[in-house]
Design a protein around this motif. Structure first.
Motif, PDB file in Angstrom:
ATOM      1  N   ALA A 458       0.942  -1.213  -0.091  1.00  0.00           N
ATOM      2  CA  ALA A 458      -0.023  -0.001   0.181  1.00  0.00           C
ATOM      3  C   ALA A 458       1.097   1.080   0.164  1.00  0.00           C
ATOM      4  CB  ALA A 458      -1.096   0.004   1.193  1.00  0.00           C
ATOM      5  N   PHE A 459       0.543   2.312  -0.884  1.00  0.00           N
ATOM      6  CA  PHE A 459       1.161   3.383  -0.858  1.00  0.00           C
ATOM      7  C   PHE A 459       0.167   4.773  -0.589  1.00  0.00           C
ATOM      8  CE2 PHE A 459       3.018   0.170  -3.671  1.00  0.00           C
ATOM      9  CZ  PHE A 459       4.306   0.163  -3.510  1.00  0.00           C
ATOM     10  N   GLU A 460       0.711   5.412   0.268  1.00  0.00           N
ATOM     11  CA  GLU A 460      -0.204   6.457   0.812  1.00  0.00           C
ATOM     12  C   GLU A 460      -0.153   7.701   0.027  1.00  0.00           C
ATOM     13  OE1 GLU A 460      -0.497   7.484   4.817  1.00  0.00           O
ATOM     14  OE2 GLU A 460      -0.275   5.424   5.440  1.00  0.00           O
ATOM     15  N   PHE A 461      -1.295   8.338  -0.229  1.00  0.00           N
ATOM     16  CA  PHE A 461      -1.541   9.498  -0.846  1.00  0.00           C
ATOM     17  C   PHE A 461      -2.358  10.702  -0.066  1.00  0.00           C
ATOM     18  CE2 PHE A 461      -0.184   6.585  -3.833  1.00  0.00           C
ATOM     19  CZ  PHE A 461       0.648   7.239  -4.794  1.00  0.00           C
ATOM     20  N   GLU A 462      -1.941  11.347   0.774  1.00  0.00           N
ATOM     21  CA  GLU A 462      -2.666  12.161   1.708  1.00  0.00           C
ATOM     22  C   GLU A 462      -3.245  13.339   1.230  1.00  0.00           C
ATOM     23  OE1 GLU A 462      -3.681  11.380   4.683  1.00  0.00           O
ATOM     24  OE2 GLU A 462      -2.187   9.717   5.253  1.00  0.00           O
ATOM     25  N   MET A 470      -3.467   9.948  -7.071  1.00  0.00           N
ATOM     26  CA  MET A 470      -4.162   8.457  -7.081  1.00  0.00           C
ATOM     27  C   MET A 470      -5.090   8.470  -8.647  1.00  0.00           C
ATOM     28  SD  MET A 470      -5.178   7.867  -3.288  1.00  0.00           S
ATOM     29  CE  MET A 470      -6.262   6.464  -3.842  1.00  0.00           C
ATOM     30  N   PRO A 534      -7.136   1.619  -6.193  1.00  0.00           N
ATOM     31  CA  PRO A 534      -7.267   2.632  -4.765  1.00  0.00           C
ATOM     32  C   PRO A 534      -7.981   1.871  -3.911  1.00  0.00           C
ATOM     33  CG  PRO A 534      -8.021   3.656  -6.895  1.00  0.00           C
ATOM     34  CD  PRO A 534      -7.911   2.025  -7.369  1.00  0.00           C
ATOM     35  N   SER A 535      -7.632   2.105  -2.802  1.00  0.00           N
ATOM     36  CA  SER A 535      -8.239   1.651  -1.371  1.00  0.00           C
ATOM     37  C   SER A 535      -9.614   2.196  -1.416  1.00  0.00           C
ATOM     38  CB  SER A 535      -7.678   1.771  -0.084  1.00  0.00           C
ATOM     39  OG  SER A 535      -8.440   1.566   0.891  1.00  0.00           O
ATOM     40  N   GLU A 538      -9.219   4.215   2.432  1.00  0.00           N
ATOM     41  CA  GLU A 538      -8.182   5.020   2.657  1.00  0.00           C
ATOM     42  C   GLU A 538      -7.502   5.565   1.626  1.00  0.00           C
ATOM     43  OE1 GLU A 538      -6.140   2.328   6.369  1.00  0.00           O
ATOM     44  OE2 GLU A 538      -6.638   0.987   4.692  1.00  0.00           O
ATOM     45  N   LYS A 540      -5.140   5.535  -0.256  1.00  0.00           N
ATOM     46  CA  LYS A 540      -3.921   4.404  -0.654  1.00  0.00           C
ATOM     47  C   LYS A 540      -4.088   3.655  -2.020  1.00  0.00           C
ATOM     48  CE  LYS A 540      -2.844   3.187   4.035  1.00  0.00           C
ATOM     49  NZ  LYS A 540      -2.744   1.878   5.068  1.00  0.00           N
ATOM     50  N   LYS A 542      -3.010   0.447  -3.627  1.00  0.00           N
ATOM     51  CA  LYS A 542      -2.663  -1.084  -3.425  1.00  0.00           C
ATOM     52  C   LYS A 542      -2.328  -1.905  -4.425  1.00  0.00           C
ATOM     53  CE  LYS A 542      -5.324  -1.598   0.953  1.00  0.00           C
ATOM     54  NZ  LYS A 542      -6.288  -2.569   1.730  1.00  0.00           N
TER      55      LYS A 542
END
Length: 572
Positions: A458-462, A470, A534-535, A538, A540, A542
């Motif tokens: 998982a890679f976060e994109f805040e 994303m 994309p999650s 969240e 993220k 994935k």
């Protein structure tokens, strides 16, 4: 409404919860903190609501819960004219309060509401919706999120989590409402007296357990094999029912992790109470070293998912992945039912598209139909519903997803850690009588079919900028499909948003029949693969990697290459 005015409106109207009053006062004059709580509203989706507990439109509190429930009430009335709703909760902070507040709103709208006297597993809520023939259901839970979160899962009349269309209809109703002035509520005791709110009788839970027990494959085998279990409910809702069902099937030795036995929404010994991660199981593993059981079971706070560890060849305890457990359970059910003559004609097994492809080999072996569905257990429930409509529900044998969710039987329409715990113990006993551990069982399946290694990254994109990144990443991948990932050729592409599957070898294009979803699957040679999505809950992206090797070492090497190439390809 401008954020400062919104904050002042809450200061004026949010007067029923002392915690919220104190929090509002503590952030007075702090623009950053006020903004964080009020810049947006929690959005109601197929998973309902989920957020940090606290004050504001962007938090979980009684006012957000009431507003969401008023929207749900309007939806039920608009669609059905009248109706009934079942509500339960797990061990989350304020979960029982949110259940009561939701019930009061429904009652004020003339909707009959069934509530539980204490916390219950999520699958019980799914069962209650079907048992009472409700039009909707609410489960107050944030699943495996950290302690500061709570949530609100919404269910349809079939006992599945709400579909996209239903969730959108509820959300549309919510957005029409002022959070304070447009929400109906009534006195709880008055609602009880008028019969608008009713507590669920204990006999209903007994009938649920009867349905669980009907899913036994080899009744009595646990008593014969004399297995021992270490169990942790991770301070959640599984404690009573999991222990009760294990006792009923003959598991004599159940050692419960004391620090995690009782409900506790603070989760002090497992800050991230997710049975997928080793840290959450640490206390259980420590007790395993002392008790030396055959099996460690861990159910998450709302007891719809279960993780396990089994004794390895060297006496240590090996964590079993959700995919491995799903494969072993499928193999156990298929092989035993075939041997004892109870395998139905044209049996059906269901898995999500991101779950292991090793199951394909098993289904081929037993001439079993395998159905792939989108991520989300409601889609597995939908398969059961469609079979039921044709009078063929007995064909359904088992459904699972890689994130530790399993269901045998059709009595509920959500993953169920109670029935899964029962079947895992039964499976352990079955193989123990043959002199095998579950470690040997899964390794035997790898030897037979190839070592299928499944890894999720998982890679976060805040923030808002992250959401755009994303979207851009998914669009770019879709427009620039690779010919290979590392040294592995892409042989087929499944695009669930464009709803087409392209065979890059033959050039053939097929239409995908699953619902539209922003998912791209790259099928690589050698049965390897990469799925990008994309999650849903969240910020993220994935990656789901499938790497197939001759053994574990070889599969890890294949996986490492595919992961590195995928990250480079996507710019991650």
């Amino acid at each position: 409404m401008e954020i400062t005015k919104l904050y002042e409106s809450w200061c004026k109207n949010a007067v029923e919860d002392q915690d919220l009053i104190a929090e509002l006062e503590s952030i007075r004059g702090n623009e950053k903190e006020i903004y964080e709580r009020f810049y947006t509203a929690l959005k109601f989706g197929t998973a309902g609501l989920r957020g940090v507990i606290g004050v504001g439109t962007n938090r979980m509190n009684i006012y957000v819960v009431r507003q969401a429930t008023q929207g749900l009430a309007n939806y039920v009335i608009n669609k059905y004219g009248k109706g009934a709703v079942a509500i339960s909760h797990d061990s989350r902070i304020k979960a029982d309060l949110f259940m009561i507040e939701a019930a009061k709103v429904l009652a004020a709208n003339g909707i009959k509401t069934y509530i539980t006297t204490e916390l219950q597993p999520t699958p019980v809520l799914s069962y209650l919706v079907r048992y009472f023939k409700c039009q909707a259901g609410i489960m107050v839970t944030a699943s495996h999120n950290p302690a500061k979160y709570n949530g609100y899962k919404a269910y349809g009349e079939d006992g599945c989590q709400m579909t996209d269309n239903a969730a959108q209809a509820v959300y549309d109703e919510i957005t029409k409402l002022d959070i304070f002035s447009d929400v109906k509520t009534m006195d709880f005791d008055e609602a009880i007296e008028k019969g608008l709110i009713e507590y669920v009788d204990d006999s209903v839970y007994d009938s649920y357990l009867d349905c669980v027990l009907e899913q036994q494959v080899n009744p009595g085998i646990c008593a014969d094999a004399d297995i021992s279990v270490v169990y942790t409910p991770l301070n959640g809702a599984g404690n009573k029912l999991v222990r009760k069902v294990l006792s009923k099937i003959g598991v004599k030795e159940i050692n419960v992790v004391k620090e995690q036995e009782m409900p506790d929404g603070n989760f002090t010994t497992c800050p991230y109470p997710n049975p997928e991660i080793k840290e959450a199981l640490q206390k259980g593993l420590e007790l395993c070293e002392e008790k030396q059981p055959d099996l460690l079971l861990a159910t998450d706070p709302d007891s719809d998912r279960v993780g396990i560890a089994v004794k390895d060849y060297d006496g240590s305890y090996r964590l079993i992945t959700g995919n491995e457990d799903g494969v072993m359970l499928t193999n156990y059910i298929l092989s035993c039912k075939k041997a004892n003559g109870t395998l139905p004609e044209k049996p059906v097994v269901v898995k999500t598209i991101v779950s292991t492809k090793l199951i394909n080999k098993l289904c081929e072996k037993y001439d079993c139909e395998l159905k792939n569905v989108l991520t989300g257990f409601k889609y597995i429930g939908e398969v059961i519903l469609n079979l039921e409509k044709k009078g063929e529900e007995n064909r359904y044998l088992f459904g699972f997803e890689e994130s530790y969710g399993y269901l045998s039987g059709t009595y509920v329409r959500d993953k169920d850690a109670v029935v899964a715990s029962m079947l895992i113990c039964e499976m352990t006993a079955y193989y123990k009588k043959q002199g095998k551990s579950l470690a040997e069982v899964i390794d035997g399946l790898y030897e037979e079919f190839g070592y299928y290694l499944n890894q999720t990254f998982a890679f976060e994109f805040e923030g808002a900028e992250g959401m755009q990144k994303m979207a851009d990443l998914m669009s770019s991948t879709r427009e620039n499909l690779p010919a290979s990932v590392g040294k592995y050729k892409v042989v087929k592409v499944s695009d669930y948003q464009l709803k087409k599957e392209t065979d890059l070898v033959t050039g053939e294009v097929e239409q995908l029949t699953l619902p539209t979803s922003n998912v791209i699957a790259l099928h690589l040679e050698g049965d390897n693969g990469v799925i990008i999505r994309p999650s849903g809950t969240e910020p993220k992206i994935k990656l789901y990697i499938t790497a197939v090797g001759t053994d574990k070492v070889n599969a890890i090497a294949v996986c490492d290459e595919i992961v590195a190439a995928s990250k480079q390809l996507l710019g991650l």
